[in-house]
Design a protein around this motif. Structure first.
Motif, PDB file in Angstrom:
ATOM      1  N   LYS A  79       9.380  -5.760  -6.346  1.00 51.47           N
ATOM      2  CA  LYS A  79       8.294  -4.326  -6.562  1.00 51.47           C
ATOM      3  C   LYS A  79       7.908  -5.016  -8.260  1.00 51.47           C
ATOM      4  O   LYS A  79       8.669  -6.039  -9.256  1.00 51.47           O
ATOM      5  CB  LYS A  79       8.822  -2.951  -7.079  1.00 51.47           C
TER       6      LYS A  79
ATOM      7  N   ARG B  68       5.496  -3.221 -11.675  1.00 51.82           N
ATOM      8  CA  ARG B  68       5.245  -2.334 -11.930  1.00 51.82           C
ATOM      9  C   ARG B  68       4.610  -2.244 -13.973  1.00 51.82           C
ATOM     10  O   ARG B  68       6.170  -2.823 -14.483  1.00 51.82           O
ATOM     11  CB  ARG B  68       6.083  -1.152 -12.588  1.00 51.82           C
TER      12      ARG B  68
ATOM     13  N   ASN C  26       6.300  14.374 -13.753  1.00 50.54           N
ATOM     14  CA  ASN C  26       6.435  13.896 -12.226  1.00 50.54           C
ATOM     15  C   ASN C  26       5.369  14.246 -11.216  1.00 50.54           C
ATOM     16  O   ASN C  26       5.700  15.579 -11.559  1.00 50.54           O
ATOM     17  CB  ASN C  26       7.414  13.430 -11.716  1.00 50.54           C
TER      18      ASN C  26
ATOM     19  N   ASP D  19       0.288  -1.416  -9.974  1.00 50.22           N
ATOM     20  CA  ASP D  19       1.710  -0.748  -9.701  1.00 50.22           C
ATOM     21  C   ASP D  19       1.650  -0.656  -8.383  1.00 50.22           C
ATOM     22  O   ASP D  19       0.939  -0.722  -7.232  1.00 50.22           O
ATOM     23  CB  ASP D  19       1.198   1.046  -9.546  1.00 50.22           C
TER      24      ASP D  19
ATOM     25  N   PRO E  91       4.971  -1.082  -6.108  1.00 48.78           N
ATOM     26  CA  PRO E  91       6.092  -0.785  -5.865  1.00 48.78           C
ATOM     27  C   PRO E  91       7.265  -0.868  -4.351  1.00 48.78           C
ATOM     28  O   PRO E  91       8.516  -1.402  -4.757  1.00 48.78           O
ATOM     29  CB  PRO E  91       6.019   1.027  -4.896  1.00 48.78           C
ATOM     30  N   VAL E  92       5.766  -1.971  -3.341  1.00 53.71           N
ATOM     31  CA  VAL E  92       6.908  -2.860  -2.452  1.00 53.71           C
ATOM     32  C   VAL E  92       5.804  -3.926  -2.655  1.00 53.71           C
ATOM     33  O   VAL E  92       4.823  -4.166  -2.285  1.00 53.71           O
ATOM     34  CB  VAL E  92       7.011  -2.339  -1.047  1.00 53.71           C
TER      35      VAL E  92
ATOM     36  N   CYS F 299      -0.923  -0.883  -3.879  1.00 55.09           N
ATOM     37  CA  CYS F 299      -0.893  -1.330  -4.811  1.00 55.09           C
ATOM     38  C   CYS F 299      -2.245  -0.828  -5.333  1.00 55.09           C
ATOM     39  O   CYS F 299      -3.379  -0.161  -4.586  1.00 55.09           O
ATOM     40  CB  CYS F 299      -1.370  -2.595  -4.482  1.00 55.09           C
TER      41      CYS F 299
ATOM     42  N   GLU G 211       2.070   6.745  -5.724  1.00 55.06           N
ATOM     43  CA  GLU G 211       2.771   6.478  -6.642  1.00 55.06           C
ATOM     44  C   GLU G 211       4.257   5.015  -5.952  1.00 55.06           C
ATOM     45  O   GLU G 211       5.396   4.901  -6.517  1.00 55.06           O
ATOM     46  CB  GLU G 211       3.970   7.298  -7.025  1.00 55.06           C
ATOM     47  N   LEU G 212       4.306   5.773  -4.289  1.00 54.61           N
ATOM     48  CA  LEU G 212       5.624   5.338  -3.489  1.00 54.61           C
ATOM     49  C   LEU G 212       5.190   4.067  -2.478  1.00 54.61           C
ATOM     50  O   LEU G 212       5.565   3.331  -2.250  1.00 54.61           O
ATOM     51  CB  LEU G 212       5.948   6.239  -2.750  1.00 54.61           C
ATOM     52  N   GLY G 213       3.633   3.975  -3.179  1.00 60.96           N
ATOM     53  CA  GLY G 213       3.004   2.863  -2.336  1.00 60.96           C
ATOM     54  C   GLY G 213       2.846   3.052  -1.061  1.00 60.96           C
ATOM     55  O   GLY G 213       2.164   2.251   0.015  1.00 60.96           O
TER      56      GLY G 213
END
Length: 238
Positions: free
Chosen positions: A63, A65, A84, A107, A109-110, A148, A173-175
């Motif tokens: 990932k 960030r 959050n 960002d 995440p994956v 992204c 935010e988790l992608g």
């Protein structure tokens, strides 16, 4: 410094890869070849044109960030600041403030990594390919991001806001977000990618001038090399 060069610097410092420019919205693939222009890789074709094949492999996901120095990120739920964003059906936003120009909020995440397993063999085959030129660089690894978000500032003291329902921003935010997000800003962003998927970074190699062996190129310098043994006795260029 331009946005492309700055983005390349960020990816070098964080992942030691070259920038895929434009990020995400491109068609880069393993085996693409081209040249470095103004600090970024410019695709010219694919080594399949020379009849060269390779064995692809998928590596463990990672990932990315990244926040430039002086970047402030604040989250809001129904107008109140929160640490959050929860997965609830209420209006929410993410405010991103940049204190300097050419700053980045990244960002991913994956990040899925795909690579050639047989770089040395590919290099040896290209060495023998008619018409192949030493200046060409070859993509032997791609870093593809899922969902992204990449935003950069054109000017200092810029602020941007991502707005949607909280459940959508939570997925972002988790992608995993797939739309429904609005980006607004006090000044125009240099780069805007919101919840999209595609190639973010590249790793490249070229052939050595004298031996024809393969050199992995570091993102900070095309002269910083790592040599692979091709296992083939090649004549040196003169």
């Amino acid at each position: 410094m331009g946005t492309a060069r700055k983005f390349n610097q960020v990816l070098h410092s964080e992942l030691d890869v070259h920038a895929a420019w434009m990020p995400v919205t491109n068609t880069f693939a393993l085996g693409d070849y081209g040249v470095i222009s103004d600090g970024v890789f410019v695709k010219m074709g694919n080594i399949a044109e020379y009849g060269v094949t390779f064995a692809p492999a998928t590596g463990a996901p990672t990932k990315l960030r990244f926040r430039s120095d002086g970047t402030r990120v604040t989250r809001f739920l129904a107008g109140a600041e929160v640490p959050n964003i929860p997965q609830v059906d209420l209006e929410a936003s993410i405010r991103i403030e940049f204190s300097t120009k050419d700053s980045f909020y990244i960002d991913a995440p994956v990040l899925t990594v795909q690579s050639m397993e047989d770089v040395a063999r590919v290099g040896a085959a290209l060495r023998k390919a008619e018409g192949w030129r030493r200046k060409y660089r070859v993509v032997f690894s791609t870093y593809a991001g899922q969902g992204c978000t990449i935003i950069s500032s054109r000017e200092a003291n810029s602020a941007f806001e991502l707005s949607a329902t909280a459940d959508v921003l939570h997925l972002l935010e988790l992608g995993k977000a797939q739309g429904g997000i609005t980006l607004s800003g006090e000044r125009a962003a240099g780069l805007e990618v919101i919840g999209a998927s595609g190639v973010v970074g590249l790793r490249l190699f070229k052939l050595r001038l004298f031996t024809g062996s393969t050199d992995v190129l570091r993102a900070d310098s095309t002269d910083d090399q790592v040599e692979f043994d091709t296992g083939v006795d090649l004549e040196d260029d003169v």
